[in-house]
Design an enzyme around this catalytic site. Structure first.
Site, mmCIF file in Angstrom:
data_model
loop_
_atom_site.group_PDB
_atom_site.id
_atom_site.type_symbol
_atom_site.label_atom_id
_atom_site.label_comp_id
_atom_site.label_asym_id
_atom_site.label_seq_id
_atom_site.Cartn_x
_atom_site.Cartn_y
_atom_site.Cartn_z
ATOM 1 N N HIS A 68 -0.900 14.790 4.824
ATOM 2 C CA HIS A 68 -1.308 14.957 3.429
ATOM 3 C C HIS A 68 -2.435 13.981 3.133
ATOM 4 C CE1 HIS A 68 1.789 17.471 1.121
ATOM 5 N NE2 HIS A 68 2.008 17.686 2.403
ATOM 6 N N TYR A 197 0.058 14.486 -9.920
ATOM 7 C CA TYR A 197 0.407 13.508 -10.951
ATOM 8 C C TYR A 197 -0.049 14.066 -12.293
ATOM 9 C CZ TYR A 197 0.826 10.221 -7.041
ATOM 10 O OH TYR A 197 1.178 9.590 -5.875
ATOM 11 N N PRO A 289 9.111 3.688 -7.135
ATOM 12 C CA PRO A 289 8.620 4.772 -6.276
ATOM 13 C C PRO A 289 7.257 5.306 -6.690
ATOM 14 C CG PRO A 289 10.263 5.611 -7.795
ATOM 15 C CD PRO A 289 10.217 4.119 -8.005
ATOM 16 N N LYS A 293 5.847 3.101 -1.477
ATOM 17 C CA LYS A 293 5.685 1.967 -0.571
ATOM 18 C C LYS A 293 6.989 1.492 0.074
ATOM 19 C CE LYS A 293 1.276 1.353 -1.549
ATOM 20 N NZ LYS A 293 0.246 1.750 -0.587
ATOM 21 N N TYR A 384 -3.543 2.934 -1.890
ATOM 22 C CA TYR A 384 -2.589 4.040 -1.942
ATOM 23 C C TYR A 384 -1.932 4.278 -0.586
ATOM 24 C CZ TYR A 384 -0.972 8.739 -3.375
ATOM 25 O OH TYR A 384 -0.233 9.858 -3.682
#
Length: 387
Positions: A68, A197, A289, A293, A384
């Protein structure tokens, strides 16, 4: 060596040690079936994949993991995408459900001759300041037991025996971000070819593919909302509203098979070493979350500790163990900073008072910068994916 907990941290640590001929026993209070089926995170950073490959633990994810590299933001100002694999350090994520990774790690550990005791709960760690610490256990039949080892690794989470056994003087850094998510696992194919998102006046919504037939969703909800409070129809209607399905296409619906309520918190302990006891994974630091990480930090810390233990037990060099805490805390705080930034990016206060309007305008400005500024996009991509 005694390892508390059979999650990613404990099993990566155990695999590396057993591969180098170091005696190791993993204690896990749950039964094997539960360990191999409990669904958790699934986004593995490039560095995590490299660690697993280096130690012969990546066969399953290489066969079945999905690359991804794109995330999509949906806001009141429209939508935009970032191909983060072409930004920053140029690295993607590998999506591989954590229960599949744990099954791989467990199988490899047992095949390598590692000892693991399911249904055995670690109650306390005693004499951690000595060279022969003790782990008090409760056996599957309820009988008490005792194990002794040179070192103990606490990979048993925020409520485990390792944390309960820490001496006075341990510093705890804690923050409640005041945000609650309803976590959902749906038997539904992904509706986006990206991580989604959605920022909406009714609250955040998130879309994360797990497999071709299973999708993880998140819905921001009021603190104290029970996991079963919303019927499925309301869940899907709310997801479609917040993700602006009318503008960008409907969601592919399916049966919701798992629900949980997540209060977004950050929690870090210092130091991570207490004599012969080391904290790893969620026992060392809990992270929200919002930035995926947790499992990546756990694997990183396990690899760092394994290398240090090998240096000490095989080569007589304690330098790595002495530096374990400081080295891992550098990564933990870097991840905490980015997670905190993401929480502010995705959530805003409700209400029409001056302070709420100010914070929501800042959030909107941050999203605009992320949409239009290449330097901001590079920063985002590096943090990220990185750990």
């Amino acid at each position: 060596m005694v390892v508390l907990g059979a999650g990613p941290a404990g099993l990566v640590l155990g695999n590396i040690l057993v591969d180098r001929g170091i005696d190791c026993v993993v204690l896990e209070r749950a039964e094997r079936t539960h360990v191999q089926t409990r669904a958790r995170a699934g986004f593995l950073a490039a560095h995590t994949v490299r660690i697993l490959e280096r130690h012969g633990l990546a066969e399953g994810l290489r066969r079945h993991g999905e690359i991804h590299s794109t995330c999509e933001f949906r806001t009141e100002d429209g939508r935009f995408r970032l191909d983060y694999s072409g930004l920053g350090q140029g690295e993607p994520h590998t999506v591989y459900p954590q229960q599949e990774l744990v099954t791989d790690l467990l199988t490899r550990y047992v095949d390598r001759g590692g000892q693991i005791r399911f249904g055995t709960e670690a109650v306390a760690v005693r004499a951690a300041d000595s060279e022969r610490p003790e782990v008090v256990v409760r056996e599957a039949d309820g009988r008490p037991g005792l194990l002794r080892a040179r070192y103990v690794a606490g990979c048993d989470g925020r409520h485990g025996a390792a944390r309960r056994s820490l001496p006075p003087g341990t510093v705890r850094h804690h923050r409640d971000h005041g945000v609650t998510w309803l976590g959902l696992l749906a038997e539904a194919p992904p509706s986006l070819d990206a991580v989604g998102y959605a920022v909406h006046e009714r609250g955040f919504a998130g879309h994360m593919a797990r497999t071709s037939e299973v999708t993880r969703y998140y819905l921001q909800c009021e603190r104290g909302t029970p996991a079963d409070a919303w019927p499925e129809e309301r869940i899907w209607d709310e997801l479609e509203l917040r993700m602006r399905a009318r503008e960008y296409g409907p969601l592919r619906r399916g049966r919701v098979v798992q629900r949980s309520v997540v209060d977004l918190e950050s929690d870090v302990l210092e130091p991570l070493r207490h004599g012969s006891l080391f904290l790893v994974g969620d026992a060392a630091g809990l992270i929200s979350p919002s930035a995926a990480k947790g499992a990546n930090l756990a694997v990183l810390e396990a690899a760092v500790l394994a290398r240090a233990l090998i240096d000490d037990l095989v080569d007589g060099d304690p330098e790595g163990l002495d530096g374990y805490s400081a080295r891992c805390l550098t990564h933990i705080w870097r991840a905490q900073e980015f997670s905190h930034w993401m929480i502010g990016l995705l959530h805003g206060p409700s209400g029409a008072d001056g302070e709420s309007l100010f914070h929501n305008s800042l959030r909107r400005s941050r999203l605009t910068s992320l949409r239009t500024s290449r330097s901001r996009q590079d920063w985002f991509a590096e943090h990220y994916v990185g750990v």
